[in-house]
Design an enzyme around this catalytic site. Structure first.
Site, short mmCIF file in Angstrom:
data_model
loop_
_atom_site.label_atom_id
_atom_site.label_comp_id
_atom_site.label_asym_id
_atom_site.label_seq_id
_atom_site.Cartn_x
_atom_site.Cartn_y
_atom_site.Cartn_z
CE1 TYR A 207 -4.12 1.39 -0.46
CE2 TYR A 207 -3.66 2.69 1.49
CZ TYR A 207 -4.44 2.42 0.38
OH TYR A 207 -5.53 3.21 0.13
CE LYS A 214 -7.06 6.23 0.17
NZ LYS A 214 -8.01 7.01 -0.60
N1 LIG Z 1 -10.78 -0.56 -3.93
C1 LIG Z 1 -10.41 -0.67 -2.69
O1 LIG Z 1 -10.03 -1.73 -2.22
C2 LIG Z 1 -10.47 0.53 -1.79
C3 LIG Z 1 -10.49 0.33 -0.40
C4 LIG Z 1 -10.54 1.45 0.43
C5 LIG Z 1 -10.57 2.72 -0.12
N2 LIG Z 1 -10.56 2.87 -1.47
C6 LIG Z 1 -10.60 4.25 -2.01
O2 LIG Z 1 -11.83 4.43 -2.67
C7 LIG Z 1 -11.70 5.51 -3.58
C8 LIG Z 1 -12.30 5.13 -4.92
O3 LIG Z 1 -11.53 4.13 -5.55
P1 LIG Z 1 -12.17 2.82 -6.21
O4 LIG Z 1 -11.55 1.68 -5.52
O5 LIG Z 1 -13.63 2.95 -6.29
O6 LIG Z 1 -11.52 2.82 -7.67
P2 LIG Z 1 -12.00 3.51 -9.05
O7 LIG Z 1 -10.85 3.32 -9.97
O8 LIG Z 1 -13.30 3.00 -9.47
O9 LIG Z 1 -12.15 5.03 -8.63
C9 LIG Z 1 -11.07 5.91 -8.53
C10 LIG Z 1 -11.52 7.21 -9.13
O10 LIG Z 1 -10.51 8.20 -8.98
C11 LIG Z 1 -10.64 9.03 -10.09
N3 LIG Z 1 -9.47 9.87 -10.31
C12 LIG Z 1 -8.16 9.52 -10.37
N4 LIG Z 1 -7.42 10.60 -10.69
C13 LIG Z 1 -8.27 11.65 -10.81
C14 LIG Z 1 -8.14 13.01 -11.15
N5 LIG Z 1 -6.95 13.55 -11.45
N6 LIG Z 1 -9.24 13.81 -11.18
C15 LIG Z 1 -10.46 13.30 -10.92
N7 LIG Z 1 -10.66 12.00 -10.61
C16 LIG Z 1 -9.58 11.18 -10.57
C17 LIG Z 1 -10.83 8.05 -11.24
O11 LIG Z 1 -11.35 8.71 -12.38
C18 LIG Z 1 -11.83 7.08 -10.62
O12 LIG Z 1 -13.14 7.50 -10.88
C19 LIG Z 1 -10.22 5.85 -3.61
O13 LIG Z 1 -9.98 6.94 -2.73
C20 LIG Z 1 -9.57 4.60 -3.05
O14 LIG Z 1 -8.31 4.85 -2.46
C21 LIG Z 1 -10.51 1.80 -2.32
#
Ligand SMILES: NC(=O)c1ccc[n+]([C@@H]2O[C@H](COP(=O)([O-])OP(=O)(O)OC[C@H]3O[C@@H](n4cnc5c(N)ncnc54)[C@H](O)[C@@H]3O)[C@@H](O)[C@H]2O)c1
Length: 306
Positions: A207, A214
């Site tokens: 990570y 985070k």
């Molecule tokens: N997937 C997991 O296991 C997990 C767990 C905990 C937290 N998260 C967090 O959840 C959030 C969403 O991620 P996800 O897992 O749904 O993946 P995802 O890829 O579906 O979403 C990530 C989003 O970030 C956007 N993004 C990236 N760069 C950008 C920019 N410059 N401007 C605008 N948007 C931008 C992308 O377009 C995308 O829509 C993130 O903060 C991620 O760290 C994910």
């Protein structure tokens, strides 16, 4: 009903001619609004769950971070919409637009705009449009994060200044900025959400620098909650267990993380984007008005186990 020889509506379950006419009129109206139509007989059931209690009716919110049907932001959007909220959604760029637009149509979102947080002025443009069309905002879901590959996949000790700054900028500062832009629109209070992960608290293999970002994000949530609380604006981080999304595909050995989560969590289950969405929607409800500054784990209890 046919348009250009293509069947767009078929009514065979209407009780009488007047009901059939009403159904066709509704279909024609949706067609004129530019929505893609499928014959009713062939239409897939809606992606939005059916919920009788419209607990968020009258609330309006901005959802940032839908990339596709696997996105956590999409899970949130579906839940908020199912509970009756009206949504504005954004997509990263033209490439992402074709995936997000059909989802925005499912949500019946009246505002659908591009937002690349690296593009100067785009975030301001989104908030300007919300101000013009709604004049208020009840919630914001910030569900974005980014780290360049060499920063994310290298050791924290080796991270470059550029890699560090980009990671912090997109994954943390943009939430602070959205809070700043949302504040004047939340005159009657509101709720701001961001997505975090357990790797902020504990060292989770692979990570890396995102864990550092985070941790900063969760701290920002507490400071924003303290500063905006007197105005009735609540601020939360939601901490889902691992989910196989596009963002997660940038993390090596992610399958091992999923296996571990399932085996160790008291619930012995992985979470879904729908689980995350419903928990987030609950915190936006007035019943949660005295809960703020929280990092809410939606992880089957994983974080309490050694
Ligand atoms: N997937 C997991 O296991 C997990 C767990 C905990 C937290 N998260 C967090 O959840 C959030 C969403 O991620 P996800 O897992 O749904 O993946 P995802 O890829 O579906 O979403 C990530 C989003 O970030 C956007 N993004 C990236 N760069 C950008 C920019 N410059 N401007 C605008 N948007 C931008 C992308 O377009 C995308 O829509 C993130 O903060 C991620 O760290 C994910």
């Amino acid at each position: 009903m046919k348009v250009n020889g293509r069947e767009i509506a078929h009514v065979d379950d209407a009780k009488d001619r007047r009901q059939a006419f009403r159904k066709l009129a509704k279909t024609a109206e949706r067609y004129l609004q530019g929505q893609v139509l499928r014959p009713e007989s062939k239409r897939k059931s809606s992606m939005i769950p059916v919920v009788k209690a419209k607990l968020l009716e009258g609330k309006r919110g901005l959802i940032v971070g839908i990339a596709n049907e696997n996105s956590i932001a999409w899970g949130c959007a579906k839940a908020f919409r199912a509970f009756g909220a009206e949504l504005a959604v954004t997509y990263l760029n033209d490439k992402a637009k074709k995936y997000v637009e059909p989802l925005a149509r499912e949500l019946e979102a009246p505002i659908v705009m591009p937002l690349d947080v690296n593009a100067p002025g785009q975030m301001e443009a989104v908030f300007e449009r919300v101000t013009k069309e709604w004049g208020k905002l009840d919630f914001v879901v910030h569900s974005i994060a980014f780290s360049p590959k060499d920063a994310l996949q290298g050791r924290v000790v080796d991270v470059s200044r550029d890699g560090f700054l980009t990671t912090m900028d997109v994954s943390c500062w943009t939430f602070i900025r959205m809070a700043h832009l949302a504040e004047p629109l939340m005159r009657k209070g509101g709720t701001l959400f961001t997505m975090t992960y357990y790797g902020s608290q504990m060292v989770v293999k692979n990570y890396n620098i995102m864990g550092v970002a985070k941790a900063a994000l969760e701290s920002a949530v507490r400071y924003l909650a303290a500063e905006l609380g007197p105005k009735g604006i609540r601020v939360h981080a939601i901490s889902p267990g691992p989910l196989a999304t596009r963002a997660a595909s940038g993390i090596p050995e992610f399958d091992a993380l999923l296996d571990k989560a399932k085996a160790k969590a008291p619930a012995r289950s992985l979470v879904s984007i729908e689980d995350v969405g419903v928990a987030t929607a609950f915190l936006a409800h007035d019943a949660a008005r005295l809960i703020t500054g929280e990092t809410l784990y939606v992880d089957g209890g994983y974080h309490i186990i050694d």
